[in-house]
Each structure stands twice: as C-alpha cells, then as structure tokens.
Scaffold this motif. Structure first.
Motif, PDB file in Angstrom:
ATOM      1  N   ILE A 160      42.645  25.815  29.750  1.00 23.20           N
ATOM      2  CA  ILE A 160      42.675  25.703  31.199  1.00 23.20           C
ATOM      3  C   ILE A 160      44.070  25.949  31.776  1.00 23.20           C
ATOM      4  O   ILE A 160      44.204  26.395  32.912  1.00 23.20           O
ATOM      5  N   ARG A 161      45.124  25.696  31.005  1.00 22.00           N
ATOM      6  CA  ARG A 161      46.499  25.889  31.515  1.00 22.00           C
ATOM      7  C   ARG A 161      46.937  27.346  31.475  1.00 22.00           C
ATOM      8  O   ARG A 161      47.913  27.714  32.117  1.00 22.00           O
ATOM      9  N   ALA A 162      46.242  28.162  30.716  1.00 22.12           N
ATOM     10  CA  ALA A 162      46.609  29.578  30.651  1.00 22.12           C
ATOM     11  C   ALA A 162      46.286  30.249  31.983  1.00 22.12           C
ATOM     12  O   ALA A 162      45.254  29.981  32.600  1.00 22.12           O
ATOM     13  N   ALA A 163      47.188  31.111  32.417  1.00 25.55           N
ATOM     14  CA  ALA A 163      46.967  31.829  33.679  1.00 25.55           C
ATOM     15  C   ALA A 163      45.771  32.763  33.545  1.00 25.55           C
ATOM     16  O   ALA A 163      45.493  33.305  32.478  1.00 25.55           O
ATOM     17  N   LYS A 164      45.069  32.947  34.650  1.00 25.76           N
ATOM     18  CA  LYS A 164      43.951  33.896  34.692  1.00 25.76           C
ATOM     19  C   LYS A 164      44.497  35.319  34.570  1.00 25.76           C
ATOM     20  O   LYS A 164      45.655  35.585  34.915  1.00 25.76           O
ATOM     21  N   PRO A 165      43.675  36.238  34.097  1.00 23.79           N
ATOM     22  CA  PRO A 165      44.151  37.613  33.884  1.00 23.79           C
ATOM     23  C   PRO A 165      44.789  38.267  35.110  1.00 23.79           C
ATOM     24  O   PRO A 165      45.752  39.025  34.961  1.00 23.79           O
ATOM     25  N   ASN A 166      44.290  37.974  36.320  1.00 21.39           N
ATOM     26  CA  ASN A 166      44.856  38.623  37.513  1.00 21.39           C
ATOM     27  C   ASN A 166      46.307  38.234  37.760  1.00 21.39           C
ATOM     28  O   ASN A 166      47.035  38.943  38.448  1.00 21.39           O
ATOM     29  N   LYS A 167      46.761  37.111  37.206  1.00 27.54           N
ATOM     30  CA  LYS A 167      48.176  36.734  37.278  1.00 27.54           C
ATOM     31  C   LYS A 167      48.894  37.088  35.985  1.00 27.54           C
ATOM     32  O   LYS A 167      50.011  37.615  35.995  1.00 27.54           O
ATOM     33  N   ALA A 168      48.255  36.797  34.848  1.00 34.23           N
ATOM     34  CA  ALA A 168      48.925  36.943  33.561  1.00 34.23           C
ATOM     35  C   ALA A 168      49.209  38.400  33.196  1.00 34.23           C
ATOM     36  O   ALA A 168      50.298  38.707  32.700  1.00 34.23           O
ATOM     37  N   GLU A 169      48.260  39.292  33.435  1.00 33.81           N
ATOM     38  CA  GLU A 169      48.476  40.681  33.017  1.00 33.81           C
ATOM     39  C   GLU A 169      49.650  41.347  33.736  1.00 33.81           C
ATOM     40  O   GLU A 169      50.505  41.954  33.086  1.00 33.81           O
ATOM     41  N   PRO A 170      49.757  41.229  35.073  1.00 31.51           N
ATOM     42  CA  PRO A 170      50.932  41.830  35.724  1.00 31.51           C
ATOM     43  C   PRO A 170      52.253  41.228  35.238  1.00 31.51           C
ATOM     44  O   PRO A 170      53.241  41.941  35.076  1.00 31.51           O
ATOM     45  N   MET A 171      52.269  39.915  34.980  1.00 33.67           N
ATOM     46  CA  MET A 171      53.499  39.288  34.487  1.00 33.67           C
ATOM     47  C   MET A 171      53.834  39.782  33.079  1.00 33.67           C
ATOM     48  O   MET A 171      55.006  40.015  32.761  1.00 33.67           O
ATOM     49  N   TYR A 172      52.826  39.915  32.243  1.00 31.11           N
ATOM     50  CA  TYR A 172      53.014  40.438  30.883  1.00 31.11           C
ATOM     51  C   TYR A 172      53.617  41.839  30.938  1.00 31.11           C
ATOM     52  O   TYR A 172      54.602  42.139  30.258  1.00 31.11           O
TER      53      TYR A 172
END
Length: 152
Positions: A94-106
């Motif tokens: 649950i603490r992991a960011a959702k893909p719409n936030k995590a992928e651009p940051m990655y």
C-alpha cells in the motif's frame, strides 16, 4: 524512495526473452518509490548513488565511486521494496506509489543518473515481469531510504 544498491561485475534484465539492459562493472540499483517522494528525494538519492565510494582503489580499499571507475548502472523499478509484512504472511504494498506517479519518477531519476554519469543508464521495463541476473561483487550491497537520510 528506497534503494538497494549492489556492486556487480555484471548484471542484466530480461523481459519476455529480450534483454532490456545489461552492464559490466558497476551498480545494479533496485528502486522503490512511494507517494511521499518528490524531486528532492530523487536528487539526493541520485547524488548519493553516483558518489558512493564502494569500489576498490589500488590498495584494495573501498575509496572509488562509480564515476571514478567509469562504471555503469542497471536501474530497475521494484515496488516490493515497500512491502509491509507486519500483519499475516501476505505482504501489503500500500505504501508503494501508483504507476502514474512512480513511472515518471523512475524515468526522471534514470535521466538524472545518466546526466550525472555522463553516460546512458541501462533500464528494466517499468511494471513488467523482469528477470534480473547479476554477479554481486564482494558481495557489496547497500540499502538507502530517503526518509531516513540521517542514517545514510
């Protein structure tokens, strides 16, 4: 952000039988992103990764950074770094960011690392079922957490 940084003599990532990234002599970096992470976290962690002195000098002491050895980075997104295992036996992410936030940051962090290294950073494929192969050198494995900077 959480990172597991491994000094490697080689590492590769394969998706659907195709190699997406492959390096020799450098760092395999597994990165987990959470909702609270921001540009500051990314910049701090990028600087720490490229300046970590975990490669051997002429006396065999860990005094050189990846920049000093002209090393490479294989950068892999791994949301499971935020697994919570307190309750039961099935991890919660649950603490992991959702893909719409995590992928651009990655992807932005990969560009930032490339800029700092002045060379292309090799990647996995965000959200894919990746097979990562590595030969840990040492072994040397460092964990970092941007929310706990005082200890890193």
């Amino acid at each position: 952000m959480r990172a597991v940084i491994q000094r490697v003599t080689r590492a590769s990532c394969t998706v659907d039988g195709q190699i997406t990234g492959e390096i020799e002599n450098g760092l395999l970096v597994l990165i987990g992103i959470e909702d609270e992470d921001d540009q500051q976290d990314m910049e701090w962690l990028s600087q720490k990764i490229v300046n970590l002195r975990i490669f051997s000098d002429e006396q065999g002491l860990m005094n050189k950074s990846i920049q000093d050895i002209d090393g490479n980075i294989l950068f892999i997104s791994q949301f499971t770094l935020f697994a919570q295992t307190k309750k039961g036996n099935r991890p919660s992410f649950i603490r992991a960011a959702k893909p719409n936030k995590a992928e651009p940051m990655y992807l932005e962090m990969a560009k930032n690392l490339s800029t700092l290294l002045n060379k292309k950073v090799q990647l996995g494929i965000f959200g894919a079922d990746m097979k990562v192969d590595l030969r840990n050198d040492g072994p040397v494995t460092i964990m970092m957490n941007t929310k706990d900077k005082d200890n890193y």
